[in-house]
Design an enzyme around this catalytic site. Sequence first.
Site, PDB file in Angstrom:
ATOM      1  N   LYS A  20      21.078  40.637 -11.587  1.00  0.00           N
ATOM      2  CA  LYS A  20      20.320  40.502 -10.322  1.00  0.00           C
ATOM      3  C   LYS A  20      20.105  39.025 -10.011  1.00  0.00           C
ATOM      4  O   LYS A  20      20.095  38.182 -10.913  1.00  0.00           O
ATOM      5  CB  LYS A  20      18.970  41.215 -10.380  1.00  0.00           C
ATOM      6  CG  LYS A  20      17.952  40.709 -11.427  1.00  0.00           C
ATOM      7  CD  LYS A  20      17.143  39.495 -11.028  1.00  0.00           C
ATOM      8  CE  LYS A  20      16.176  39.056 -12.134  1.00  0.00           C
ATOM      9  NZ  LYS A  20      15.683  37.687 -11.987  1.00  0.00           N
ATOM     10  N   ASP A 147      11.169  43.891 -14.894  1.00  0.00           N
ATOM     11  CA  ASP A 147      12.321  43.951 -13.975  1.00  0.00           C
ATOM     12  C   ASP A 147      13.073  45.284 -14.037  1.00  0.00           C
ATOM     13  O   ASP A 147      13.963  45.515 -13.224  1.00  0.00           O
ATOM     14  CB  ASP A 147      13.335  42.844 -14.326  1.00  0.00           C
ATOM     15  CG  ASP A 147      12.871  41.474 -13.859  1.00  0.00           C
ATOM     16  OD1 ASP A 147      11.919  41.410 -13.060  1.00  0.00           O
ATOM     17  OD2 ASP A 147      13.469  40.476 -14.305  1.00  0.00           O
TER      18      ASP A 147
END
Length: 304
Positions: A20, A147
């Site tokens: 990401k 996350d």
Amino acid sequence: MTKSIPASSTPAASVLAPAKINLILRILDRRTDGYHNLWSIMQTVALEDEVRVSLSGSPRDIRLRCDSVQLATDQRNLVYKAAAAVMERVPGKVGLDIELRKSIPMGAGLGGGSSDAAATIVALNHALQLGWSQQEMAEVAQPLGSDVPFFLYAPTALVGGRGESVKPLPVAGSKWVALVNPGFGVETRWAYQELSATRNAVRPLSDLHQAFDRGQMPSWSQLAVCAENDFEPPVFAKYPLLMQIKQTLLDQGAEIALLSGSGATVFGLFSSEAGARRAAERFVGQRQLKSYVVPTCCGPLTAR
Ligand code: C5P
């Protein structure tokens, strides 16, 4: 350093686990639990690890193998923790044989470990035919790390709280990304401490941030206007090389160039593959630096 994993029987599920980037990362107030609330737009990119799950006959046994010698393959590994968290909720006597193939640099601000954990949940949901919704998978994901839930709402999402509040936020069209990793890590805890010690106040969110909060879909050009990462000032002060990488990416025409997470990877966003490759070439031959050119992802994590 990598080691080869001997081929096993056909996996019951295989999931690619993307890295990401944070297109926006604002760190807000410190919470009573010691963590900070954040406000981030996160986007998956096609630099991918792979998680393969096979079912074994050893009841409730979890066996993990990994092609990176840097990673533990026991309870300390997030993939193992994710598998154990799923197994706790599942009756039955099946065992798991899991292979993790790493491509995402570790401790790099790219969320590799978190993505691997999310991919493990998706793989087990498929292999064990659990039929869990995104939300049910996110509930398993949340205790594993800040996350992890995001990856279950990939490719693009607005992430709030400590990471547990995730709203999908589609952006039309894709971009090419040059990721430049300097070959060293930045410790996340240090970055938070340094940010708190060096700033006077938390800046309020802008009108555009608030519009995204209300569900307005961002365009890439709007994101380019408000792309920022609160960690850049303290992290760049200690590691000026990272600011130089950002500047080189901007000089090469990046629409956005930012530190990802607390670093140390810096990324540049380009409208064409050729532009991203030209930019990445500027870093070839520089000691320790590693660059990758990949498109942004357009879909969720999927089991095959
Ligand atoms: O998420 P992770 O465990 O890598 O975070 C490392 C440290 O960074 C935490 O122990 C905490 O000090 C800080 N942190 C924070 N707020 C967050 C995430 C991490 O203060 N949302």
